[in-house]
Write an enzyme that holds these catalytic residues in place. Structure first.
Site, PDB file in Angstrom:
ATOM      1  N   HIS A  18       0.858  -1.187   0.000  1.00  0.00           N
ATOM      2  CA  HIS A  18       0.000   0.000   0.000  1.00  0.00           C
ATOM      3  C   HIS A  18       0.892   1.233   0.000  1.00  0.00           C
ATOM      4  CE1 HIS A  18       0.933   0.569   4.220  1.00  0.00           C
ATOM      5  NE2 HIS A  18       0.482  -0.649   4.503  1.00  0.00           N
ATOM      6  N   CYS A 126       0.447  -8.073  20.327  1.00  0.00           N
ATOM      7  CA  CYS A 126      -0.341  -7.753  19.131  1.00  0.00           C
ATOM      8  C   CYS A 126       0.242  -8.567  17.987  1.00  0.00           C
ATOM      9  CB  CYS A 126      -0.308  -6.272  18.781  1.00  0.00           C
ATOM     10  SG  CYS A 126      -1.037  -5.977  17.147  1.00  0.00           S
ATOM     11  N   CYS A 144      -4.446  -2.502  20.452  1.00  0.00           N
ATOM     12  CA  CYS A 144      -3.090  -1.998  20.218  1.00  0.00           C
ATOM     13  C   CYS A 144      -3.154  -0.589  19.626  1.00  0.00           C
ATOM     14  CB  CYS A 144      -2.309  -2.965  19.322  1.00  0.00           C
ATOM     15  SG  CYS A 144      -2.036  -2.366  17.668  1.00  0.00           S
ATOM     16  N   LYS A 295      -7.040   8.267   9.113  1.00  0.00           N
ATOM     17  CA  LYS A 295      -6.108   7.152   9.045  1.00  0.00           C
ATOM     18  C   LYS A 295      -6.388   6.299   7.802  1.00  0.00           C
ATOM     19  CE  LYS A 295      -4.399   3.800  12.244  1.00  0.00           C
ATOM     20  NZ  LYS A 295      -4.283   3.216  13.517  1.00  0.00           N
ATOM     21  N   LYS A 298      -7.984  -0.129   4.938  1.00  0.00           N
ATOM     22  CA  LYS A 298      -8.706  -0.862   3.898  1.00  0.00           C
ATOM     23  C   LYS A 298     -10.144  -1.107   4.320  1.00  0.00           C
ATOM     24  CE  LYS A 298      -6.571  -4.610   2.480  1.00  0.00           C
ATOM     25  NZ  LYS A 298      -5.688  -5.526   1.851  1.00  0.00           N
TER      26      LYS A 298
HETATM   27  N1  MSP Z   1       7.988  -6.075   8.813  1.00  0.00           N
HETATM   28  C1  MSP Z   1       8.106  -4.916   9.614  1.00  0.00           C
HETATM   29  C2  MSP Z   1       9.408  -4.204   9.360  1.00  0.00           C
HETATM   30  C3  MSP Z   1      10.628  -5.053   9.571  1.00  0.00           C
HETATM   31  S1  MSP Z   1      12.086  -4.198   9.156  1.00  0.00           S
HETATM   32  C4  MSP Z   1      13.300  -5.149   9.728  1.00  0.00           C
HETATM   33  C5  MSP Z   1       6.957  -3.963   9.299  1.00  0.00           C
HETATM   34  N2  MSP Z   1       6.356  -4.125   8.117  1.00  0.00           N
HETATM   35  S2  MSP Z   1       5.097  -3.297   7.561  1.00  0.00           S
HETATM   36  O1  MSP Z   1       4.611  -4.015   6.413  1.00  0.00           O
HETATM   37  O2  MSP Z   1       4.171  -3.046   8.591  1.00  0.00           O
HETATM   38  O3  MSP Z   1       5.687  -1.974   7.007  1.00  0.00           O
HETATM   39  C6  MSP Z   1       6.070  -0.962   7.852  1.00  0.00           C
HETATM   40  C7  MSP Z   1       6.477   0.237   7.062  1.00  0.00           C
HETATM   41  O4  MSP Z   1       5.440   0.676   6.172  1.00  0.00           O
HETATM   42  C8  MSP Z   1       6.707   1.441   7.942  1.00  0.00           C
HETATM   43  O5  MSP Z   1       7.940   1.474   8.517  1.00  0.00           O
HETATM   44  C9  MSP Z   1       6.521   2.536   6.978  1.00  0.00           C
HETATM   45  O6  MSP Z   1       7.693   2.588   6.240  1.00  0.00           O
HETATM   46  C10 MSP Z   1       5.422   2.067   6.087  1.00  0.00           C
HETATM   47  N3  MSP Z   1       4.095   2.557   6.454  1.00  0.00           N
HETATM   48  C11 MSP Z   1       3.007   1.795   6.755  1.00  0.00           C
HETATM   49  N4  MSP Z   1       1.921   2.621   6.863  1.00  0.00           N
HETATM   50  C12 MSP Z   1       2.286   3.889   6.661  1.00  0.00           C
HETATM   51  C13 MSP Z   1       1.606   5.113   6.519  1.00  0.00           C
HETATM   52  N5  MSP Z   1       0.308   5.252   6.710  1.00  0.00           N
HETATM   53  N6  MSP Z   1       2.339   6.179   6.142  1.00  0.00           N
HETATM   54  C14 MSP Z   1       3.664   6.086   5.842  1.00  0.00           C
HETATM   55  N7  MSP Z   1       4.312   4.962   5.960  1.00  0.00           N
HETATM   56  C15 MSP Z   1       3.728   3.887   6.596  1.00  0.00           C
HETATM   57  O7  MSP Z   1       6.679  -3.123  10.113  1.00  0.00           O
END
Ligand code: MSP
Length: 628
Positions: A18, A126, A144, A295, A298
């Site tokens: 996304h 979580c 969470c 926020k 989906k």
């Molecule tokens: N798998 C872990 C990260 C492990 S790194 C060793 C994780 N994955 S995640 O799929 O949840 O992706 C996290 C990342 O997605 C965040 O760090 C950020 O970069 C990005 N984002 C997810 N939602 C976001 C927003 N709404 N806005 C901006 N970035 C965000 O955590």
């Protein structure tokens, strides 16, 4: 030549990519391209985080073996990065054998350092975040803070990492290295966490099977965060290819979102200290995006559709917008209106017009890049500004101030437009005595566009190459920043390319088709949706139902059985054209009699006044495959 190793977080494969993932990844791509132009040997890493309880559960919900499920979503990430022109050098998956071996080796190194012990853990977990929370971090219903979903009470015997032992060393490192954690607000956040004190953390799970086995006790798997963080070293050969590892480690930049700061700025450095490895040079945590003040989610439909934006406006405007509109370290709110405004003002007007006008003038009055034979008013200022713009924007890019870097470049774009206005080359070109002055002005604009093409390349690689083709260069990036140290490198006499508009203006009336948002009470949950059993249904036979001109009787194969279906599509489809096609059948609809014929399901179709269109699966897929 230096080296530069930049990483993104590796993304969970619990859902397709996304905008949040794309935001970090686009930013990392800009940094990687920027450092390559600066002459560095760059290693740009991204990938997917595929182990753990969350993925285990989701694969089960999809009725798929874990690996197959991970393969499917990892492929989606790769497709999306292709679409966004991401130039990663490697794509790591935590289910790669090589990665798993490296994780075990890292675990052993920490174990041998005496930092792993067995203990009991109880706490709120979580599954989506794959982390424990303290009670005071949850809301009153025990949800969470990130997903707003209920946490679970977990009680296990686990292996622990002696994190608390590293508190003082971490504090000292952060104090001595002011750039280690950025921006400043995030650094302060970590400092205050450290000042409060650290507790040891559980680094294994006894109930999760889908993970890397603990090397000293294969009845447990390694905690998914420890597994995931190791990607930054496994991808460059930790424990497997010492030469590459030595070349790139430590990372120059870990780019992350603000919600995963603790893992990167506390747990990861402490583990590296324990394993005797150097720490990354810089960790930058960016802000979060929302849409229309809400926020992203989906479930509520508040999403930013990257595929849709790219298909509609092209990849470069999307890359440009997200890096120009928001300040990288801060939260940002997306609106369709802001996208269109930026697109029309900065891209269609400022840059698009500059190229258009320059090329139009050049082709009308000269058949190739003209000679700059007659200097005049404003020329020196333009030259100095070009060189200074590059210096400033490169410096801002190094600070990850993407928005400021683009603003600086656009000041130059606008200055060139004004230069054309001030000097009126179309008038000068019309008279023999001033024709060479017109040629010089046009030359300066073309040379300015060459500068722009290099400076915007990290942000908009496709546009950069299109500009280069039009101003007489080859449609590839065969220069680096050293070519911006002096003015006048564009060779007079080069044949000009075909003028093509870069960014057609978006007409505002039609630009924002507001998706009709269902009312809250009309919304369904994913569980409601899952009640539908939609299946790929291959049409084996089709015939008209006698006595009506609306109905077709179909016999379809849904893998496990054949179904007879009556569908009201005869006015739009002949029986012949449907045979052999794979349609979508609602397979768990109660059978009904239509004109005395039993219909065992329903074919999905869109219907308008003009007729209907059935949903046809656009490639070969076995009958019976679930559609969701
Ligand atoms: N798998 C872990 C990260 C492990 S790194 C060793 C994780 N994955 S995640 O799929 O949840 O992706 C996290 C990342 O997605 C965040 O760090 C950020 O970069 C990005 N984002 C997810 N939602 C976001 C927003 N709404 N806005 C901006 N970035 C965000 O955590």
């Amino acid at each position: 030549m230096g080296k530069f190793y930049v990483t993104t977080p590796i993304y969970y494969v619990n859902a397709p990519p996304h905008i949040g993932h794309a935001y970090t990844t686009m930013a990392a791509d800009v940094v990687a391209r920027h450092r390559r132009l600066a002459g560095d040997d760059v290693f740009f890493l991204t990938g997917t985080d595929e182990h753990g309880q969350n993925i285990e559960r989701i694969a089960k919900e999809h009725g798929m073996p874990e690996q197959k499920y991970c393969d499917m979503i990892a492929a989606e990430f790769k497709r999306m990065w292709g679409k966004l022109n991401i130039s990663n050098d490697y794509f790591i998956r935590t289910t790669d054998e090589r990665h798993m071996r490296a994780v075990q080796k890292f675990f052993r190194a920490i174990y041998e350092a005496g930092d792993i012990y067995k203990g009991h853990y109880e706490g709120w977990y979580c599954v989506r975040c794959e982390r424990f929370y303290d009670e005071d971090e949850l809301d009153e219903d025990k949800n969470c803070p990130i997903h707003g979903l209920p946490v679970e009470w977990v009680k296990e015997e686990n292996y622990f990492f002696a994190l608390s032992k590293y508190r003082d060393r971490l504090l000292k490192h952060i104090e001595e290295n002011p750039d280690f954690i950025q921006p400043e607000s995030r650094r302060n956040e970590v400092l205050s966490l450290l000042e409060e004190g650290l507790e040891d953390v559980s680094i294994s799970r006894s109930t999760v099977k889908w993970g890397v086995p603990v090397p000293i006790d294969p009845s447990q798997t390694i905690y998914v965060w420890m597994d995931a963080l190791c990607n930054y070293i496994s991808a460059i050969g930790y424990g497997d290819d010492e030469e590459t590892f030595k070349r790139y480690w430590p990372a120059d930049l870990h780019l992350i979102g603000k919600e995963i700061l603790r893992f990167h700025a506390i747990m990861w450095p402490a583990m590296l200290m324990s394993a005797g490895l150097p720490l990354p040079r810089r960790i930058f945590a960016h802000g979060w995006l929302t849409k229309e003040g809400k926020k992203l989610s989906k479930t509520t439909g508040n999403i930013i559709d990257i595929d849709g934006l790219v298909e509609r406006f092209g990849v470069d405007p999307v890359r440009y917008f997200f890096l120009r509109e928001f300040s990288f370290g801060k939260d940002g709110d997306y609106t369709d209106q802001a996208f269109i405004t930026r697109y029309n003002a900065d891209l269609a007007n400022d840059l698009g017009n500059l190229l258009n006008r320059t090329l139009g003038l050049a082709r009308k009055h000269f058949d190739s890049v003209p000679h700059p034979s007659r200097p005049g008013e404003h020329d020196d200022e333009i030259r100095d500004m070009a060189i200074e713009t590059h210096r400033l924007s490169a410096e801002k890019l190094d600070r990850l101030a993407f928005d400021e870097a683009l603003e600086t470049i656009w000041n130059f774009v606008r200055r060139l437009n004004k230069y054309i206005q001030q000097t009126e080359p179309w008038r000068l070109a019309a008279e023999e005595g001033t024709r060479d002055r017109a040629g010089t002005i046009i030359y300066n604009c073309l040379e300015g566009l060459r500068f722009i093409s290099v400076m915007i390349y990290p942000f908009m690689p496709e546009t950069s190459l299109k500009i280069r083709e039009q101003i007489g260069l080859r449609g590839e990036m065969d220069e680096d920043y050293s070519s911006l140290e002096s003015w006048g490198r564009l060779k007079p006499g080069l044949p000009l390319g075909e003028p093509k508009p870069l960014f057609p203006r978006i007409k505002v009336e039609r630009a924002t088709p507001q998706p009709t948002k269902p009312k809250e009470e009309a919304m369904i949950t994913i569980e409601d949706f899952r009640k539908l059993d939609l299946r790929a249904a291959k049409v084996l036979e089709a015939e008209r139902v006698e006595g009506t001109d609306r109905l077709l009787k179909l016999v379809v194969d849904i893998g496990t059985e054949r179904r007879q279906v009556v569908a009201g599509i005869a006015q739009s489809y002949s029986p012949e054209e449907l045979v052999g096609k794979t349609l979508v059948l609602v397979a768990n609809l109660k059978p009904a009699k239509i004109r005395g014929i039993e219909s065992q399901g329903m074919i999905l179709a869109a219907e308008s006044k003009e007729g209907c269109a059935v949903v046809i699966l656009d490639r070969d897929i076995p009958p019976g495959t679930r559609v969701r």
